[in-house]
Write a protein that holds these residues in place. Structure first.
Motif, PDB file in Angstrom:
ATOM      1  N   GLY A 213       0.824  -1.200   0.000  1.00  0.00           N
ATOM      2  CA  GLY A 213       0.000   0.000   0.000  1.00  0.00           C
ATOM      3  C   GLY A 213       0.857   1.248   0.000  1.00  0.00           C
ATOM      4  N   ARG A 214       0.180   2.356   0.241  1.00  0.00           N
ATOM      5  CA  ARG A 214       0.832   3.658   0.171  1.00  0.00           C
ATOM      6  C   ARG A 214       1.948   3.804   1.200  1.00  0.00           C
ATOM      7  N   GLY A 215       1.926   2.962   2.217  1.00  0.00           N
ATOM      8  CA  GLY A 215       2.990   2.990   3.222  1.00  0.00           C
ATOM      9  C   GLY A 215       4.367   2.728   2.645  1.00  0.00           C
ATOM     10  N   LEU A 216       4.407   2.213   1.410  1.00  0.00           N
ATOM     11  CA  LEU A 216       5.704   1.978   0.771  1.00  0.00           C
ATOM     12  C   LEU A 216       6.308   3.264   0.221  1.00  0.00           C
ATOM     13  N   LYS A 217       5.522   4.319   0.196  1.00  0.00           N
ATOM     14  CA  LYS A 217       6.017   5.666  -0.116  1.00  0.00           C
ATOM     15  C   LYS A 217       6.326   5.963  -1.584  1.00  0.00           C
ATOM     16  N   ALA A 218       6.848   5.000  -2.338  1.00  0.00           N
ATOM     17  CA  ALA A 218       7.211   5.277  -3.735  1.00  0.00           C
ATOM     18  C   ALA A 218       7.208   3.989  -4.535  1.00  0.00           C
ATOM     19  N   ALA A 239      -1.937  -5.143  -4.638  1.00  0.00           N
ATOM     20  CA  ALA A 239      -1.786  -3.736  -4.296  1.00  0.00           C
ATOM     21  C   ALA A 239      -3.126  -3.145  -3.886  1.00  0.00           C
ATOM     22  N   THR A 240      -3.064  -1.991  -3.240  1.00  0.00           N
ATOM     23  CA  THR A 240      -4.291  -1.260  -2.927  1.00  0.00           C
ATOM     24  C   THR A 240      -4.629  -0.317  -4.078  1.00  0.00           C
ATOM     25  N   ARG A 241      -5.822   0.218  -4.007  1.00  0.00           N
ATOM     26  CA  ARG A 241      -6.241   1.146  -5.057  1.00  0.00           C
ATOM     27  C   ARG A 241      -5.430   2.436  -5.013  1.00  0.00           C
ATOM     28  N   ASP A 253      -3.554  -5.616 -10.640  1.00  0.00           N
ATOM     29  CA  ASP A 253      -3.020  -6.097  -9.353  1.00  0.00           C
ATOM     30  C   ASP A 253      -3.875  -5.663  -8.168  1.00  0.00           C
ATOM     31  N   GLN A 254      -4.871  -4.825  -8.419  1.00  0.00           N
ATOM     32  CA  GLN A 254      -5.624  -4.258  -7.297  1.00  0.00           C
ATOM     33  C   GLN A 254      -6.552  -5.268  -6.633  1.00  0.00           C
ATOM     34  N   ILE A 255      -6.518  -5.267  -5.321  1.00  0.00           N
ATOM     35  CA  ILE A 255      -7.368  -6.157  -4.537  1.00  0.00           C
ATOM     36  C   ILE A 255      -8.400  -5.321  -3.798  1.00  0.00           C
ATOM     37  N   GLN A 257     -12.869  -4.192  -3.250  1.00  0.00           N
ATOM     38  CA  GLN A 257     -14.235  -4.059  -3.748  1.00  0.00           C
ATOM     39  C   GLN A 257     -14.284  -3.795  -5.249  1.00  0.00           C
ATOM     40  N   THR A 258     -13.399  -2.940  -5.728  1.00  0.00           N
ATOM     41  CA  THR A 258     -13.407  -2.630  -7.156  1.00  0.00           C
ATOM     42  C   THR A 258     -12.258  -3.319  -7.885  1.00  0.00           C
ATOM     43  N   GLY A 259     -11.585  -4.222  -7.214  1.00  0.00           N
ATOM     44  CA  GLY A 259     -10.501  -4.961  -7.851  1.00  0.00           C
ATOM     45  C   GLY A 259     -10.775  -6.453  -7.773  1.00  0.00           C
ATOM     46  N   ILE A 272      -0.450  -1.089   4.430  1.00  0.00           N
ATOM     47  CA  ILE A 272      -1.841  -0.960   3.983  1.00  0.00           C
ATOM     48  C   ILE A 272      -2.693  -0.589   5.189  1.00  0.00           C
ATOM     49  N   SER A 273      -3.552   0.431   5.039  1.00  0.00           N
ATOM     50  CA  SER A 273      -4.318   0.888   6.200  1.00  0.00           C
ATOM     51  C   SER A 273      -5.448  -0.072   6.557  1.00  0.00           C
ATOM     52  N   GLY A 274      -6.031  -0.719   5.526  1.00  0.00           N
ATOM     53  CA  GLY A 274      -7.139  -1.637   5.801  1.00  0.00           C
ATOM     54  C   GLY A 274      -8.498  -0.982   5.649  1.00  0.00           C
ATOM     55  N   ILE A 276     -12.216  -0.427   4.300  1.00  0.00           N
ATOM     56  CA  ILE A 276     -13.205  -1.498   4.066  1.00  0.00           C
ATOM     57  C   ILE A 276     -13.198  -1.969   2.614  1.00  0.00           C
ATOM     58  N   GLN A 277     -12.950  -1.038   1.689  1.00  0.00           N
ATOM     59  CA  GLN A 277     -12.977  -1.451   0.282  1.00  0.00           C
ATOM     60  C   GLN A 277     -11.818  -2.391  -0.040  1.00  0.00           C
ATOM     61  N   HIS A 278     -10.740  -2.275   0.693  1.00  0.00           N
ATOM     62  CA  HIS A 278      -9.625  -3.210   0.488  1.00  0.00           C
ATOM     63  C   HIS A 278      -9.933  -4.542   1.169  1.00  0.00           C
ATOM     64  N   ILE A 291       1.698  -5.551   8.381  1.00  0.00           N
ATOM     65  CA  ILE A 291       2.853  -4.776   8.854  1.00  0.00           C
ATOM     66  C   ILE A 291       2.517  -3.307   8.614  1.00  0.00           C
ATOM     67  N   ASN A 292       2.428  -2.556   9.704  1.00  0.00           N
ATOM     68  CA  ASN A 292       2.016  -1.151   9.592  1.00  0.00           C
ATOM     69  C   ASN A 292       2.597  -0.403  10.782  1.00  0.00           C
ATOM     70  N   LYS A 293       3.017   0.840  10.540  1.00  0.00           N
ATOM     71  CA  LYS A 293       3.664   1.567  11.648  1.00  0.00           C
ATOM     72  C   LYS A 293       2.648   2.145  12.620  1.00  0.00           C
TER      73      LYS A 293
HETATM   74  C1  LIG Z   1     -15.949   3.297  -4.232  1.00  0.00           C
HETATM   75  C2  LIG Z   1     -14.571   2.970  -3.736  1.00  0.00           C
HETATM   76  C3  LIG Z   1     -13.990   1.771  -4.111  1.00  0.00           C
HETATM   77  C4  LIG Z   1     -12.717   1.430  -3.652  1.00  0.00           C
HETATM   78  N1  LIG Z   1     -12.170   0.239  -4.009  1.00  0.00           N
HETATM   79  C5  LIG Z   1     -10.970  -0.115  -3.514  1.00  0.00           C
HETATM   80  C6  LIG Z   1     -10.383  -1.399  -3.826  1.00  0.00           C
HETATM   81  O1  LIG Z   1     -10.940  -2.198  -4.583  1.00  0.00           O
HETATM   82  N2  LIG Z   1      -9.186  -1.705  -3.283  1.00  0.00           N
HETATM   83  C7  LIG Z   1      -8.513  -0.855  -2.435  1.00  0.00           C
HETATM   84  O2  LIG Z   1      -7.426  -1.226  -1.968  1.00  0.00           O
HETATM   85  N3  LIG Z   1      -9.036   0.345  -2.150  1.00  0.00           N
HETATM   86  C8  LIG Z   1     -10.228   0.736  -2.671  1.00  0.00           C
HETATM   87  N4  LIG Z   1     -10.720   1.980  -2.380  1.00  0.00           N
HETATM   88  C9  LIG Z   1      -9.849   2.930  -1.679  1.00  0.00           C
HETATM   89  C10 LIG Z   1      -9.799   2.733  -0.179  1.00  0.00           C
HETATM   90  O3  LIG Z   1     -10.875   3.465   0.400  1.00  0.00           O
HETATM   91  C11 LIG Z   1      -8.486   3.258   0.400  1.00  0.00           C
HETATM   92  O4  LIG Z   1      -8.336   4.618   0.047  1.00  0.00           O
HETATM   93  C12 LIG Z   1      -7.251   2.496  -0.057  1.00  0.00           C
HETATM   94  O5  LIG Z   1      -7.428   1.102   0.093  1.00  0.00           O
HETATM   95  C13 LIG Z   1      -6.069   2.932   0.776  1.00  0.00           C
HETATM   96  O6  LIG Z   1      -4.891   2.355   0.296  1.00  0.00           O
HETATM   97  P1  LIG Z   1      -3.606   2.220   1.244  1.00  0.00           P
HETATM   98  O7  LIG Z   1      -3.926   1.357   2.393  1.00  0.00           O
HETATM   99  O8  LIG Z   1      -2.501   1.801   0.338  1.00  0.00           O
HETATM  100  O9  LIG Z   1      -3.286   3.723   1.652  1.00  0.00           O
HETATM  101  P2  LIG Z   1      -3.512   4.503   3.002  1.00  0.00           P
HETATM  102  O10 LIG Z   1      -4.910   4.420   3.455  1.00  0.00           O
HETATM  103  O11 LIG Z   1      -2.917   5.834   2.781  1.00  0.00           O
HETATM  104  O12 LIG Z   1      -2.662   3.686   4.065  1.00  0.00           O
HETATM  105  C14 LIG Z   1      -1.271   3.653   4.122  1.00  0.00           C
HETATM  106  C15 LIG Z   1      -0.906   2.923   5.390  1.00  0.00           C
HETATM  107  O13 LIG Z   1       0.497   2.763   5.437  1.00  0.00           O
HETATM  108  C16 LIG Z   1       0.942   2.990   6.751  1.00  0.00           C
HETATM  109  N5  LIG Z   1       2.340   3.438   6.648  1.00  0.00           N
HETATM  110  C17 LIG Z   1       2.807   4.624   6.182  1.00  0.00           C
HETATM  111  N6  LIG Z   1       4.143   4.623   6.195  1.00  0.00           N
HETATM  112  C18 LIG Z   1       4.516   3.447   6.686  1.00  0.00           C
HETATM  113  C19 LIG Z   1       5.789   2.868   6.957  1.00  0.00           C
HETATM  114  N7  LIG Z   1       6.935   3.510   6.676  1.00  0.00           N
HETATM  115  N8  LIG Z   1       5.823   1.627   7.476  1.00  0.00           N
HETATM  116  C20 LIG Z   1       4.671   0.960   7.753  1.00  0.00           C
HETATM  117  N9  LIG Z   1       3.454   1.455   7.504  1.00  0.00           N
HETATM  118  C21 LIG Z   1       3.381   2.687   6.984  1.00  0.00           C
HETATM  119  C22 LIG Z   1       0.029   4.028   7.328  1.00  0.00           C
HETATM  120  O14 LIG Z   1      -0.032   3.906   8.736  1.00  0.00           O
HETATM  121  C23 LIG Z   1      -1.301   3.664   6.666  1.00  0.00           C
HETATM  122  O15 LIG Z   1      -2.046   2.787   7.491  1.00  0.00           O
HETATM  123  C24 LIG Z   1     -12.001   2.333  -2.825  1.00  0.00           C
HETATM  124  C25 LIG Z   1     -12.596   3.534  -2.442  1.00  0.00           C
HETATM  125  C26 LIG Z   1     -13.856   3.864  -2.893  1.00  0.00           C
HETATM  126  C27 LIG Z   1     -14.476   5.157  -2.449  1.00  0.00           C
END
Ligand SMILES: Cc1cc2nc3c(=O)[nH]c(=O)nc-3n(C[C@H](O)[C@H](O)[C@H](O)COP(=O)(O)OP(=O)(O)OC[C@H]3O[C@@H](n4cnc5c(N)ncnc54)[C@H](O)[C@@H]3O)c2cc1C
Ligand SMILES: Nc1ncnc2c1ncn2[C@@H]1O[C@H](COP(=O)(O)O)[C@@H](O)[C@H]1O
Lengths: 329, 251
Positions: A213-218, A239-241, A253-255, A257-259, A272-274, A276-278, A291-293
């Motif tokens: 997820g976005r926690g990977l930064k780049a 991956a997350t969305r 690669d997206q996992i 609700q919409t993947g 990955i934050s977790g 609900i859509q993921h 694994i999350n900080k």
């Molecule tokens: C209609 C709709 C459909 C959607 N469908 C999907 C879908 O199918 N799949 C999906 O994944 N999302 C979907 N989403 C998006 C979803 O709501 C989230 O925005 C998305 O899953 C967040 O991705 P993320 O966890 O990568 O990012 P973030 O929510 O930004 O989370 C990043 C996480 O990384 C952690 N982190 C940051 N830096 C570090 C570090 N250095 N070490 C450890 N942890 C760190 C943070 O604590 C945070 O918990 C949908 C949204 C909508 C509105």
């Protein structure tokens, strides 16, 4: 005695694990309805019959082989016409597909041609009297429905990974079946299949999925996730969305609700934050590691095992430890 | 081009769901309802095509009780030209039953494109669009995430597991829309909301087919057994690996 047909999916000339899952479910349905036969339908380029043995080992009494150069790629129209014709002629009690990308395209075509409903994306099946009864997650996995299929044949598609293939030695006798439609006459034509970067294992097949997820930064840092997947040896990358929207990974690669909806034995969520859509896409995984900080990240609510920490610290250590464990075991 | 979009009214998935007294449906009290995500993207795509071509018509169709009129009005407010409600007491679970009613309405409508969502987010079936295509004898491409149309033919991309499939097809055709086809759906502007009130919304009885797939029970999923935090930082890795080997037996 009621026979059951299973569609044994292939792609790129390979038999897919989702095909074996369909055969396993068909075996269960046949055994539960008085010990009928399982007929596995195998469609592909000439030579595809070589998979008959594997299908027999997983419970196929008969392997219905549809071979032709026009079937080297998935040919939706000719395949659906051929499957529907065979199911009609064979008087099957049920027909089982995978709810993979291919099966999700094929199964509703076949069901509509047969004039019966389809129970799709099922996670469990059983026979109750005259009906096939299945479980199917609805409302993004927040509710589980028990669904009764009363049409004959009962047509179902099975969530990839939800029901593990089981060995059951049967004859796997090859029977050749002529296509019911000319593959060259299909209106919908697959021109190309562009492979993603994930190598051989894909999300529908891999026993282990490592997702970032976005926690990977780049984008570059996805290397950490790929290395961990590589250490497992049997893992695909998800991956997350947030990540696919930013173009770090392809949408395929997206996992969530919409993947893709996946059910591996082990799901490792990295940064990955977790949302609900993921979670909708991975909550039926057997074991979940996060694994999350942030110790309050919602992903820890569904995780069996969590490590609170920085991915740049934890993931390389985990990769090394998994490599060690694999070497030892 | 004349484009039809089939849109389903679904509960907002952010909700905490409760099971209704009948044990086979979700309790609707307090739920907010919206257009199913993929269907909303399909409406957006249809509007973009119309805007790009500077002509054409976008018709939205929704099957269900009168509450779906609100769903249709939202699509009209986004910019669709007219709506059709196929009236039914409730929306059945069986995609083929729905498909028969939608196909009866779409038949002979002269549409170049008929759009569906890849899957309705409540039923999670993903079958209705394909079945309508079969009933109408039209080509169908599922899970379309990219699309180009020229000279009566389309080229679409669809996501497979770890790969992308490129597919060609002739129009008229049925497509089921995946994410990626549009960046996001537009919000209706106030002007659109006002205009929508005057746009035609026809109500017809739904010619539903027989139901062969029905929900007999709904329940909340078993909570995952409470997990645990193994530890902090890389120091926790050895314990995690031990648990994966000995307890979860996945390594
Ligand atoms: C209609 C709709 C459909 C959607 N469908 C999907 C879908 O199918 N799949 C999906 O994944 N999302 C979907 N989403 C998006 C979803 O709501 C989230 O925005 C998305 O899953 C967040 O991705 P993320 O966890 O990568 O990012 P973030 O929510 O930004 O989370 C990043 C996480 O990384 C952690 N982190 C940051 N830096 C570090 C570090 N250095 N070490 C450890 N942890 C760190 C943070 O604590 C945070 O918990 C949908 C949204 C909508 C509105
Ligand atoms: N009641 C309905 N009214 C209009 N369109 C519908 C309805 N139900 C399903 N659809 C369409 O069919 C698609 C797939 O639905 P489903 O097969 O239930 O997953 C949806 O995304 C809609 O485009």
């Amino acid at each position: 005695m009621a026979n059951v047909l299973a569609f044994a999916e292939t792609r790129g000339g390979e038999l897919r694990k989702t095909g074996l899952e369909a055969v396993t479910v068909a075996r269960k349905l046949a055994d539960a309805s008085g010990g009928g036969e399982v007929h596995a339908m195998l469609v592909g380029a000439p030579g595809v019959a070589k998979f008959a043995e594997t299908l027999g080992a997983h419970g196929a009494d008969v392997v219905l082989v549809v071979e032709g150069a026009g079937f080297a790629q998935y040919n939706p129209e000719a395949t659906a016409a051929t499957a529907a014709a065979r199911i009609k002629e064979g008087g099957y009690r049920a027909a089982v597909f995978s709810a993979s990308a291919q099966g999700s395209d094929l199964a509703p075509r076949v069901a509509a041609k047969l004039g019966v409903g389809l129970a799709s994306d099922v996670t469990a099946v059983e026979v109750q009297g005259d009906a096939v009864v299945v479980r199917h997650p609805v409302n993004t996995g927040k509710v589980v429905a028990t669904v009764k299929v009363t049409g004959t044949p009962a047509v179902i598609s099975v969530r990839p990974g939800a029901i593990a293939p089981v060995q059951a030695a049967k004859a796997g006798r090859v029977e050749s079946v002529a296509p019911a439609a000319d593959p060259a006459a299909s209106r919908v034509v697959v021109k190309e299949v562009r492979q993603g970067s994930t190598g051989k294992l894909d999300l529908a097949e891999a026993p282990v999925i490592v997702s970032g997820g976005r926690g990977l930064k780049a984008k570059e840092n996805f290397k950490l996730v790929e290395d961990l997947a590589d250490a497992f040896g049997n893992a695909a990358v998800g991956a997350t969305r947030a990540v696919t929207d930013d173009g770090w990974r392809p949408h395929s690669d997206q996992i969530g609700q919409t993947g893709r909806v996946v059910s591996p034995n082990l799901y490792v969520a990295v940064g990955i934050s977790g949302a609900i859509q993921h979670i909708a896409g991975m909550r039926t995984s057997k074991t979940i590691v996060a694994i999350n900080k942030d110790k309050d990240a919602p992903i820890f609510k569904v995780a069996d095992y969590g490590i609170v920490g920085d991915v740049f610290d934890v993931v390389p250590a985990l990769t090394a430890a998994v490599r060690e464990a694999k070497k030892a075991g | 081009m004349k484009i039809a979009v089939c849109i389903k009214r679904v509960p907002d998935m952010e909700a905490r769901f409760r099971i209704a007294g009948d044990g086979a449906s979700v309790d609707e009290t307090g739920l907010k309802f919206t257009i199913s995500d993929f269907d909303e993207w399909a409406v957006e795509y249809a509007l973009q095509v119309k805007e790009k071509q500077g002509s054409g018509e976008v018709v939205v169709i929704s099957l269900g009780p009168d509450t779906v009129q609100e769903t249709i009005r939202k699509a009209l407010a986004m910019g669709a030209d007219r709506g059709v409600q196929l009236k039914a007491d409730k929306i059945p679970f069986d995609g083929l039953a729905i498909a028969r009613a939608l196909a009866a309405e779409l038949q002979g409508g002269g549409y170049d494109l008929i759009l569906f969502g890849k899957v309705a987010v409540d039923s999670s079936n993903g079958v209705t669009g394909v079945m309508v295509a079969e009933l109408l004898g039209l080509p169908v491409v599922t899970s379309v995430s990219k699309l180009e149309i020229a000279n009566g033919r389309g080229t679409a991309e669809r996501a497979l597991e770890g790969a992308v499939e490129v597919v060609e097809f002739p129009l008229p055709a049925v497509l089921t829309v995946d994410q990626g086809l549009v960046a996001q759906a537009r919000y209706p502007a106030l002007k659109g909301i006002m205009a929508a009130k005057k746009k035609p919304l026809e109500v017809k009885p739904a010619q539903l087919g027989a139901v062969q797939v029905a929900v007999s029970k709904m329940e909340l999923p078993a909570e995952r057994a409470a997990g645990r935090i193994v530890g902090e930082g890389s120091a926790a890795v050895p314990e995690l690996v031990r648990l994966l080997q000995n307890e979860a037996k996945v390594l």
